[in-house]
Design an enzyme around this catalytic site. Structure first.
Site, PDB file in Angstrom:
ATOM      1  N   MET A  13       0.846  -1.197   0.000  1.00 24.93           N
ATOM      2  CA  MET A  13       0.000   0.000   0.000  1.00 24.93           C
ATOM      3  C   MET A  13       0.886   1.253   0.000  1.00 24.93           C
ATOM      4  O   MET A  13       1.957   1.257   0.600  1.00 24.93           O
ATOM      5  CB  MET A  13      -0.928   0.018   1.219  1.00 24.93           C
ATOM      6  N   LYS A  17       1.000   2.309  -6.960  1.00 28.30           N
ATOM      7  CA  LYS A  17       0.426   1.435  -7.995  1.00 28.30           C
ATOM      8  C   LYS A  17      -0.668   2.147  -8.774  1.00 28.30           C
ATOM      9  O   LYS A  17      -0.699   2.113 -10.007  1.00 28.30           O
ATOM     10  CB  LYS A  17      -0.167   0.157  -7.365  1.00 28.30           C
ATOM     11  N   THR A  18      -1.570   2.790  -8.052  1.00 29.25           N
ATOM     12  CA  THR A  18      -2.681   3.462  -8.728  1.00 29.25           C
ATOM     13  C   THR A  18      -2.177   4.645  -9.551  1.00 29.25           C
ATOM     14  O   THR A  18      -2.608   4.838 -10.686  1.00 29.25           O
ATOM     15  CB  THR A  18      -3.743   3.898  -7.698  1.00 29.25           C
ATOM     16  N   GLU A  85      -6.990  -2.609  -7.917  1.00 30.40           N
ATOM     17  CA  GLU A  85      -7.330  -3.457  -6.756  1.00 30.40           C
ATOM     18  C   GLU A  85      -7.617  -4.894  -7.196  1.00 30.40           C
ATOM     19  O   GLU A  85      -8.542  -5.551  -6.714  1.00 30.40           O
ATOM     20  CB  GLU A  85      -8.539  -2.880  -5.990  1.00 30.40           C
ATOM     21  N   CYS A 141       9.069   3.437   4.153  1.00 34.90           N
ATOM     22  CA  CYS A 141       8.729   2.900   5.472  1.00 34.90           C
ATOM     23  C   CYS A 141       8.383   4.040   6.422  1.00 34.90           C
ATOM     24  O   CYS A 141       9.159   4.986   6.573  1.00 34.90           O
ATOM     25  CB  CYS A 141       9.888   2.076   6.021  1.00 34.90           C
TER      26      CYS A 141
HETATM   27  P1  ADP Z   1      -1.147   2.573  -4.021  1.00 38.43           P
HETATM   28  O1  ADP Z   1      -2.169   2.474  -5.126  1.00 38.43           O
HETATM   29  O2  ADP Z   1       0.078   1.728  -4.278  1.00 38.43           O
HETATM   30  O3  ADP Z   1      -1.713   2.312  -2.653  1.00 38.43           O
HETATM   31  P2  ADP Z   1      -1.199   5.387  -4.646  1.00 38.43           P
HETATM   32  O4  ADP Z   1      -0.800   5.452  -6.107  1.00 38.43           O
HETATM   33  O5  ADP Z   1      -2.660   5.499  -4.347  1.00 38.43           O
HETATM   34  O6  ADP Z   1      -0.582   4.070  -3.986  1.00 38.43           O
HETATM   35  O7  ADP Z   1      -0.500   6.540  -3.821  1.00 38.43           O
HETATM   36  C1  ADP Z   1       0.884   6.799  -3.883  1.00 38.43           C
HETATM   37  C2  ADP Z   1       1.108   8.142  -3.195  1.00 38.43           C
HETATM   38  O8  ADP Z   1       0.852   7.996  -1.797  1.00 38.43           O
HETATM   39  C3  ADP Z   1       2.528   8.674  -3.238  1.00 38.43           C
HETATM   40  O9  ADP Z   1       2.813   9.360  -4.429  1.00 38.43           O
HETATM   41  C4  ADP Z   1       2.534   9.623  -2.048  1.00 38.43           C
HETATM   42  O10 ADP Z   1       1.993  10.889  -2.418  1.00 38.43           O
HETATM   43  C5  ADP Z   1       1.541   8.998  -1.084  1.00 38.43           C
HETATM   44  N1  ADP Z   1       2.120   8.342   0.094  1.00 38.43           N
HETATM   45  C6  ADP Z   1       1.563   8.336   1.323  1.00 38.43           C
HETATM   46  N2  ADP Z   1       2.277   7.582   2.181  1.00 38.43           N
HETATM   47  C7  ADP Z   1       3.322   7.086   1.505  1.00 38.43           C
HETATM   48  C8  ADP Z   1       4.440   6.223   1.828  1.00 38.43           C
HETATM   49  N3  ADP Z   1       4.602   5.715   3.040  1.00 38.43           N
HETATM   50  N4  ADP Z   1       5.304   5.896   0.842  1.00 38.43           N
HETATM   51  C9  ADP Z   1       5.140   6.407  -0.400  1.00 38.43           C
HETATM   52  N5  ADP Z   1       4.142   7.227  -0.759  1.00 38.43           N
HETATM   53  C10 ADP Z   1       3.219   7.564   0.155  1.00 38.43           C
HETATM   54 MG    MG Z   2      -4.101   1.866  -5.199  1.00 34.43          MG
HETATM   55 ZN    ZN Z   3      11.647   0.421   8.290  1.00 32.96          ZN
END
Ligand code: ADP
Ligand code: MG
Ligand code: ZN
Length: 181
Positions: A13, A17-18, A85, A141
């Site tokens: 998470m 990815k999105t 998802e 992290c």
């Molecule tokens: P995913 O779909 O993988 O959950 P998103 O594409 O929705 O991720 O969101 C990525 C964005 O989340 C990053 O560009 C950043 O702005 C934000 N973000 C929040 N917390 C973190 C974290 N711990 N590491 C990296 N990005 C993070």
């Molecule tokens: Mg996502």
């Molecule tokens: Zn760590």
């Protein structure tokens, strides 16, 4: 003539990815290719009708709870098909995307590779196996700032899915990850 293929974007998470899925979809739209974007409808509370990233990038999307719902809603004219998802879908998602790719479609799939226990999530291992291209990306992290590959649950629920609760998870590296805690 466009040749089809399967692309998987995976990671924990908050790894982006999105964002990456939406970036690829936007480029396809710029190329004026017919695009269709699906997301699992497990949580429609905040982003009804859209795929939205944690950084608030968003594009309209079709909600689908099951693989047969994707099949029903598929536009035969769509050449580029995004699915967000994907970890939540049944195993039948694998045959669907292989079939679509064999018929010339480009399928871009985003999903969690592991769950909060650190175990492979749903059909993602099989999707990665049949993919033509796999992109695995890392978050940061939230404990130590290293590259993160794990999704830490920060609540005590033992359910595999805590719906709509992004504040119940954080990205962690392997050293800081406490599976299932
Ligand atoms: P995913 O779909 O993988 O959950 P998103 O594409 O929705 O991720 O969101 C990525 C964005 O989340 C990053 O560009 C950043 O702005 C934000 N973000 C929040 N917390 C973190 C974290 N711990 N590491 C990296 N990005 C993070
Ligand atoms: Mg996502
Ligand atoms: Zn760590």
């Amino acid at each position: 003539m466009y040749r089809g293929g399967i692309e998987v974007i995976c990671g924990c998470m908050f790894s982006g990815k999105t964002e990456e899925l939406l970036r690829r979809i936007r480029r396809a739209e710029l190329a004026r290719l017919p695009v269709q974007l699906f997301k699992h409808a497990i949580d429609t509370r905040y982003t009804d009708g859209h795929v939205e990233s944690h950084s608030s990038m968003r594009l309209p999307a079709i909600g689908a709870m099951t693989v047969s719902e994707i099949r029903e809603k598929l536009n035969p004219q769509a050449w580029i098909i995004g699915i967000d998802e994907a970890q939540f879908y049944e195993p039948g998602i694998v045959d669907l995307v292989v079939d679509l790719a064999n018929r010339g479609r480009r399928i871009i799939i985003a999903g969690l590779d592991t769950d909060f226990r650190g175990k492979p999530f749903g059909p993602m291992p099989q999707l990665m196996a049949v993919a033509d291209d796999v992109t695995k990306i890392q978050a940061v992290c939230m404990v130590c700032g290293s590259p993160a590959t794990c999704t830490q649950r920060t609540t005590t629920s033992q359910d595999l899915v805590v719906v709509g609760a992004t504040d119940s998870y954080e990205a962690r590296c392997r050293q800081c990850f406490r599976p299932g805690v």
